[in-house]
Write a protein that holds these residues in place. Structure first.
Motif, short mmCIF file in Angstrom:
data_model
loop_
_atom_site.label_atom_id
_atom_site.label_comp_id
_atom_site.label_asym_id
_atom_site.label_seq_id
_atom_site.Cartn_x
_atom_site.Cartn_y
_atom_site.Cartn_z
N GLY A 94 0.80 -1.21 0.00
CA GLY A 94 0.00 0.00 0.00
C GLY A 94 0.84 1.27 0.00
O GLY A 94 0.32 2.36 -0.29
N LEU A 95 2.12 1.13 0.34
CA LEU A 95 3.01 2.30 0.40
C LEU A 95 3.98 2.35 -0.77
O LEU A 95 4.37 3.44 -1.19
CB LEU A 95 3.81 2.27 1.71
N PHE A 96 4.37 1.19 -1.27
CA PHE A 96 5.36 1.13 -2.35
C PHE A 96 4.84 0.20 -3.44
O PHE A 96 3.68 -0.17 -3.45
CB PHE A 96 6.71 0.65 -1.80
N ASN A 97 5.70 -0.18 -4.35
CA ASN A 97 5.32 -1.08 -5.43
C ASN A 97 5.50 -2.54 -5.03
O ASN A 97 6.29 -2.87 -4.13
CB ASN A 97 6.16 -0.79 -6.68
N ILE A 98 4.78 -3.41 -5.72
CA ILE A 98 4.86 -4.85 -5.48
C ILE A 98 5.67 -5.48 -6.61
O ILE A 98 5.35 -5.31 -7.78
CB ILE A 98 3.46 -5.48 -5.42
N THR A 99 6.72 -6.21 -6.25
CA THR A 99 7.56 -6.91 -7.22
C THR A 99 7.90 -8.29 -6.67
O THR A 99 7.81 -8.52 -5.46
CB THR A 99 8.87 -6.14 -7.49
N PRO A 100 8.32 -9.22 -7.53
CA PRO A 100 8.69 -10.55 -7.03
C PRO A 100 9.86 -10.54 -6.04
O PRO A 100 10.00 -11.46 -5.24
CB PRO A 100 9.07 -11.30 -8.31
N SER A 101 10.70 -9.51 -6.09
CA SER A 101 11.86 -9.45 -5.19
C SER A 101 11.65 -8.48 -4.03
O SER A 101 12.61 -8.16 -3.33
CB SER A 101 13.10 -9.04 -5.99
N MET A 102 10.44 -8.05 -3.79
CA MET A 102 10.19 -7.02 -2.80
C MET A 102 10.50 -7.46 -1.36
O MET A 102 10.68 -6.62 -0.49
CB MET A 102 8.72 -6.57 -2.86
N GLY A 103 10.58 -8.75 -1.11
CA GLY A 103 10.82 -9.22 0.25
C GLY A 103 12.27 -9.32 0.64
O GLY A 103 12.58 -9.52 1.82
N ASN A 104 13.19 -9.15 -0.31
CA ASN A 104 14.60 -9.36 -0.01
C ASN A 104 15.17 -8.33 0.97
O ASN A 104 15.83 -8.68 1.95
CB ASN A 104 15.41 -9.35 -1.31
#
Length: 287
Positions: free
Chosen positions: A209-219
């Motif tokens: 909700g604050l930033f973008n969602i990407t496959p690597s967003m959890g790193n």
């Protein structure tokens, strides 16, 4: 200064949710779950897919509910497939690191295959800006600052009052004694991973909700969460929460005053100093 404090509290709130899940797993099983960041990403994508018109289009609240349900199941499945087969074996810690790293790589590449590399954005629960003590902030930021302590308080009540929560605490204190008392350790391990994944999923929705969602967003959040867990003391949930907010504030202040590129240096310098004074972390117990 107000903007720095707000940024620190938002980061600290998210780090506290992520790191609390890691701390729970470490306290109960004595292993690190390196797929925790990937679970965060999965939670964000599930919420986006259910809520966004490009997916099912059912709305944000349906997406959040679906995320929570899915993450409980995902945590349980991850435990059964990647952790349970190695419990009680020699070098279980190293083996679980390898299996969960492999699991994280699989989840990231699967998300990349299904959703693509294009950035996704999750709708905010609340929009607009609010002004507190002369400092303007996004309403979503204020929601994160308020909601995270509420969720952490609910986690504390779960651990203190519920049957499974008491079992998690008993196993964390003495695994063998818990078995002798008739606690179903395998079930408790499963519940621990489910709760941990739920916390990661909620953090993923907050970040989405604050930033973008990407496959690597959890790193990047995973790296910060490990720093928080070590800083606060391995297995100490109160220490983890305190460390999360301290690191969030240090990160925000150092980014503002000395620059974003020097922020990791400042964080690790503080960590090294703390560990020199308290080798077990802020509230960690001596071996």
């Amino acid at each position: 200064m107000g903007a720095v404090i707000v940024a620190g509290l938002v980061s600290g709130s998210i780090y506290a949710l992520i790191a609390s899940g890691l701390s729970l797993v470490w306290g109960a099983l004595g292993v690190f779950n390196f797929a925790h960041g990937a679970l965060l990403m999965v939670g964000a994508f599930v919420a986006w897919w259910v809520s966004d018109p490009a997916g099912l289009g059912l709305g944000l609240f349906a997406g959040i509910l679906a995320c929570m349900i899915f993450m409980v199941a995902a945590g349980a499945v991850l435990y059964v497939l990647l952790v349970r087969p190695w419990i009680g074996t020699p070098a279980v810690e190293l083996t679980v690191i390898m299996t969960t790293v492999a699991g994280a790589m699989f989840l990231e590449n699967f998300a990349l295959l299904i959703f693509g590399a294009r950035l996704k954005a999750l709708d905010q629960v609340v929009t607009g800006t609010v002004k507190i003590a002369g400092t303007a902030m996004q309403a979503q930021n204020l929601l994160v600052i308020i909601l995270a302590p509420v969720l952490l308080g609910a986690l504390a009540l779960f651990l203190k009052l519920s049957k499974h929560g008491l079992a998690i605490r008993a196993i964390a204190q003495n695994d063998e004694a818990a078995r002798l008392l008739g606690i179903r350790v395998e079930v408790t391990y499963l519940v621990t991973f489910a709760v941990s994944a739920l916390l990661a999923g909620v953090a993923g929705v907050m970040i989405g909700g604050l930033f973008n969602i990407t496959p690597s967003m959890g790193n990047e959040p995973l790296l910060r969460a490990f720093l928080v867990v070590v800083f606060g003391g391995l297995g100490s949930l109160p220490g983890t929460i305190i460390a999360a907010y301290l690191i969030g504030l240090i990160e925000a202040a150092s980014s503002y005053y000395i620059g974003i590129y020097w922020t990791p240096v400042a964080l690790f310098t503080v960590l090294i100093v703390i560990l020199l004074v308290r080798p077990n972390g802020l509230l960690g117990r001596s071996a």
